[in-house]
Scaffold this motif. Structure first.
Motif, PDB file in Angstrom:
ATOM      1  N   SER A  34       0.647  -1.360  -0.156  1.00 15.36           N
ATOM      2  CA  SER A  34      -0.155   0.047  -0.076  1.00 15.36           C
ATOM      3  C   SER A  34       0.833   1.267  -0.025  1.00 15.36           C
ATOM      4  N   PRO A  35       0.471   2.312  -0.821  1.00 16.99           N
ATOM      5  CA  PRO A  35       1.402   3.530  -0.642  1.00 16.99           C
ATOM      6  C   PRO A  35       1.525   4.193   0.344  1.00 16.99           C
ATOM      7  N   TRP A  36       0.619   4.051   1.589  1.00 12.46           N
ATOM      8  CA  TRP A  36       1.045   4.901   2.834  1.00 12.46           C
ATOM      9  C   TRP A  36       2.325   4.289   3.316  1.00 12.46           C
ATOM     10  N   LEU A  37       2.799   3.067   3.307  1.00 11.67           N
ATOM     11  CA  LEU A  37       4.049   2.635   3.372  1.00 11.67           C
ATOM     12  C   LEU A  37       5.491   3.510   2.958  1.00 11.67           C
ATOM     13  N   PHE A  38       4.999   4.269   1.806  1.00 16.05           N
ATOM     14  CA  PHE A  38       6.055   5.160   1.483  1.00 16.05           C
ATOM     15  C   PHE A  38       6.463   6.251   2.449  1.00 16.05           C
ATOM     16  N   TYR A  39       5.723   6.666   3.188  1.00 16.93           N
ATOM     17  CA  TYR A  39       5.824   8.196   3.976  1.00 16.93           C
ATOM     18  C   TYR A  39       6.411   7.737   5.176  1.00 16.93           C
ATOM     19  N   ASP A  40       7.686   7.116   5.368  1.00 14.06           N
ATOM     20  CA  ASP A  40       8.424   7.439   6.619  1.00 14.06           C
ATOM     21  C   ASP A  40       9.303   8.797   6.382  1.00 14.06           C
ATOM     22  N   ASP A  41      10.214   9.135   7.280  1.00 15.44           N
ATOM     23  CA  ASP A  41      10.791  10.216   7.192  1.00 15.44           C
ATOM     24  C   ASP A  41      11.475  10.421   6.028  1.00 15.44           C
ATOM     25  N   GLU A  42      12.175   9.466   5.263  1.00 14.87           N
ATOM     26  CA  GLU A  42      12.820   9.674   4.361  1.00 14.87           C
ATOM     27  C   GLU A  42      11.978   9.658   3.088  1.00 14.87           C
ATOM     28  N   GLY A  43      10.852   8.774   3.027  1.00 13.85           N
ATOM     29  CA  GLY A  43       9.817   8.944   1.906  1.00 13.85           C
ATOM     30  C   GLY A  43       9.105  10.285   1.653  1.00 13.85           C
ATOM     31  N   SER A  44       8.834  10.908   3.029  1.00 16.04           N
ATOM     32  CA  SER A  44       8.332  12.080   3.104  1.00 16.04           C
ATOM     33  C   SER A  44       9.091  13.315   2.441  1.00 16.04           C
ATOM     34  N   ARG A  45      10.358  13.165   3.006  1.00 19.96           N
ATOM     35  CA  ARG A  45      11.387  14.121   2.292  1.00 19.96           C
ATOM     36  C   ARG A  45      11.475  14.059   0.742  1.00 19.96           C
ATOM     37  N   LEU A  46      11.560  12.523   0.399  1.00 23.71           N
ATOM     38  CA  LEU A  46      11.562  12.313  -1.182  1.00 23.71           C
ATOM     39  C   LEU A  46      10.356  12.968  -1.885  1.00 23.71           C
ATOM     40  N   PHE A  47       9.117  12.845  -0.979  1.00 22.23           N
ATOM     41  CA  PHE A  47       8.019  13.234  -1.959  1.00 22.23           C
ATOM     42  C   PHE A  47       7.899  14.880  -1.845  1.00 22.23           C
ATOM     43  N   GLU A  48       8.490  15.379  -0.912  1.00 16.72           N
ATOM     44  CA  GLU A  48       8.665  16.737  -1.145  1.00 16.72           C
ATOM     45  C   GLU A  48       9.467  17.289  -2.500  1.00 16.72           C
ATOM     46  N   ALA A  49      10.471  16.406  -2.578  1.00 18.79           N
ATOM     47  CA  ALA A  49      11.399  16.548  -3.661  1.00 18.79           C
ATOM     48  C   ALA A  49      10.754  16.404  -4.874  1.00 18.79           C
ATOM     49  N   ILE A  50       9.876  15.540  -5.109  1.00 22.22           N
ATOM     50  CA  ILE A  50       9.250  15.014  -6.232  1.00 22.22           C
ATOM     51  C   ILE A  50       8.317  16.251  -6.568  1.00 22.22           C
ATOM     52  N   THR A  51       7.850  16.873  -5.757  1.00 21.82           N
ATOM     53  CA  THR A  51       6.647  18.238  -5.895  1.00 21.82           C
ATOM     54  C   THR A  51       7.589  19.220  -6.662  1.00 21.82           C
ATOM     55  N   GLU A  52       8.846  19.261  -6.524  1.00 20.24           N
ATOM     56  CA  GLU A  52       9.632  20.433  -7.265  1.00 20.24           C
ATOM     57  C   GLU A  52      10.304  20.144  -8.324  1.00 20.24           C
ATOM     58  N   LEU A  53      10.029  18.574  -9.037  1.00 18.86           N
ATOM     59  CA  LEU A  53      10.526  18.371 -10.184  1.00 18.86           C
ATOM     60  C   LEU A  53       9.879  18.989 -11.518  1.00 18.86           C
ATOM     61  N   PRO A  54      10.636  19.049 -12.343  1.00 17.36           N
ATOM     62  CA  PRO A  54       9.972  19.756 -13.584  1.00 17.36           C
ATOM     63  C   PRO A  54       8.964  18.909 -14.068  1.00 17.36           C
ATOM     64  N   GLU A  55       9.116  17.515 -14.243  1.00 21.12           N
ATOM     65  CA  GLU A  55       8.042  16.705 -14.790  1.00 21.12           C
ATOM     66  C   GLU A  55       6.850  16.571 -14.074  1.00 21.12           C
ATOM     67  N   TYR A  56       7.015  16.885 -12.703  1.00 21.09           N
ATOM     68  CA  TYR A  56       5.789  16.423 -11.973  1.00 21.09           C
ATOM     69  C   TYR A  56       4.861  17.969 -11.922  1.00 21.09           C
ATOM     70  N   TYR A  57       4.138  18.026 -12.580  1.00 22.72           N
ATOM     71  CA  TYR A  57       3.296  19.113 -12.930  1.00 22.72           C
ATOM     72  C   TYR A  57       2.315  19.401 -11.811  1.00 22.72           C
ATOM     73  N   VAL A  58       1.759  18.227 -11.037  1.00 24.23           N
ATOM     74  CA  VAL A  58       0.678  18.170 -10.103  1.00 24.23           C
ATOM     75  C   VAL A  58       0.528  19.229  -9.040  1.00 24.23           C
ATOM     76  N   THR A  59       1.642  19.300  -8.443  1.00 24.31           N
ATOM     77  CA  THR A  59       1.598  20.348  -7.223  1.00 24.31           C
ATOM     78  C   THR A  59       1.843  21.733  -7.734  1.00 24.31           C
ATOM     79  N   ARG A  60       2.567  22.105  -8.753  1.00 21.58           N
ATOM     80  CA  ARG A  60       2.670  23.358  -9.577  1.00 21.58           C
ATOM     81  C   ARG A  60       1.236  23.807  -9.900  1.00 21.58           C
ATOM     82  N   ALA A  61       0.474  22.866 -10.575  1.00 20.12           N
ATOM     83  CA  ALA A  61      -0.711  23.131 -11.341  1.00 20.12           C
ATOM     84  C   ALA A  61      -1.655  23.514 -10.225  1.00 20.12           C
TER      85      ALA A  61
END
Ligand code: AVJ
Length: 336
Positions: A34-61
């Motif tokens: 299940s995707p909730w397993l992604f969000y340990d400390d490192e996973g939460s940090r990586l998700f924040e980094a995803i939201t700043e990627l040029p390809e990940y339009y979701v957060t910017r939009a």
């Protein structure tokens, strides 16, 4: 008696949320986690980094919509009432600040109740937002909203019957978090939210929309490999918490567009036939070459789907907004 004592005792680990999920997900086929397993400390940090990627339009939009429309959204939701704001899956609550600021401009003081499974993310959000926005009171509620919201009533303190007559609630369920769930489960979550509201209260729902397949695929398979690291981090977490021996080099990150189900899927593909041992569960997991562990679904919607779900959950659509590309939708729904 004989039959009972012959069974091995269920280990402690198998009864923790992580242990139970890994046992469930990796025992059979197809293998899933299940995707909730992604969000340990490192996973939460990586998700924040995803939201700043040029390809990940979701957060910017979505931020584009909220930046342009926050006053309008808050104005619609409040009418001539005072607004109380609730958020499901608040996490670091970075986009929420735009709406809180708009509410503060209207009414000077705002109570914001943030619900999330991560207490560290909530504490961080409270500290940051209260320092930045005078008049704001953040009340963190640590809970898993997928278990239902009914049990929250105690924590929420003032059940529906104790509400001040001049107050209205707005629930935020933004970021396309709803996209992680299949439609029946998404409907259940929306109905749980509806039960916390009175007619006239509002729900703001952010949903990612169907679009060109290549745009979707690169958003979930970026060139810097951050999404791959985010996906593989689940194996790092299981290794650490359950004493398993997943070798990250023997897995590949995969993003797929499942047209029939209208969803992006993330998988971890085994590059060889291998057996992984999970010590805390006393479990051997055999993976064939090319076999995958399915780690996430991210559903992509049409207006009709979103509005259909909202209607079936007891909401009427008050208004909807899109970003300039028409890639993301923000839906303000009114409890009827
Ligand atoms: C947080 C569920 C909205 O589905 O886009 C980002 C999670 N997964 N990149 C999404 C995610 C891979 C994200 N949600």
């Amino acid at each position: 008696m004989q039959a009972l004592t012959a069974l091995p005792p269920l280990s402690e680990a198998a009864r923790t949320p992580v242990g139970a999920e890994v046992l469930r997900g990796l025992s059979g086929r197809p293998k899933t986690l299940s995707p909730w397993l992604f969000y340990d400390d490192e996973g939460s940090r990586l998700f924040e980094a995803i939201t700043e990627l040029p390809e990940y339009y979701v957060t910017r939009a979505e931020r584009e919509i909220l930046a342009a429309r926050a006053d309008e959204i808050v104005g619609f939701a409040a009418g001539d009432h005072r607004l109380e704001i609730y958020e499901l899956g608040a996490g670091a609550a970075t986009k929420t600040g735009l709406l809180l600021q708009a509410a503060l401009r209207r009414q000077g003081q705002v109570r914001y109740r943030a619900i999330d499974v991560s207490s560290s993310a909530l504490d961080e959000a409270k500290e940051r937002l209260e320092a930045k926005l005078p008049g704001l009171v953040v009340e963190p509620i640590v809970a898993d909203y997928t278990d239902g919201l009914v049990h929250l009533d105690g924590d929420l303190g003032d059940g529906l019957s104790f509400r001040r007559p001049d107050e209205r609630r707005m629930f935020l369920y933004i970021g396309s978090s709803i996209g992680n769930f299949d439609l029946p489960f998404a409907l259940r979550i929306l109905r749980d939210i509806r039960r916390q509201l009175l007619p006239g209260d509002a729900l703001l729902l952010g949903a990612d929309l169907v679009k060109d397949r290549q745009i979707l695929l690169s958003a979930y398979d970026d060139s810097a490999g951050v999404t791959a690291a985010f996906n593989k981090n689940v194996l790092v977490r299981v290794n650490r918490e359950l004493g398993s021996n997943f070798n990250l080099q023997l897995f590949r990150h995969r993003a797929r567009w499942n047209e029939e189900c209208s969803r992006i899927e993330m998988h971890l593909e085994s590059l060889i036939t291998q057996i992984v041992f999970i010590r805390a569960l006393d479990l051997q997991v055999r993976l064939g070459r090319g076999e995958t562990i399915h780690t996430e679904n991210s559903y992509k919607f049409t207006d009709e789907q979103v509005e259909g779900l909202l209607g079936r959950a007891g909401f009427g659509i008050a208004k909807r907004w899109k970003d300039k590309n028409g890639w993301f939708g923000e839906y303000l729904a009114e409890a009827v």
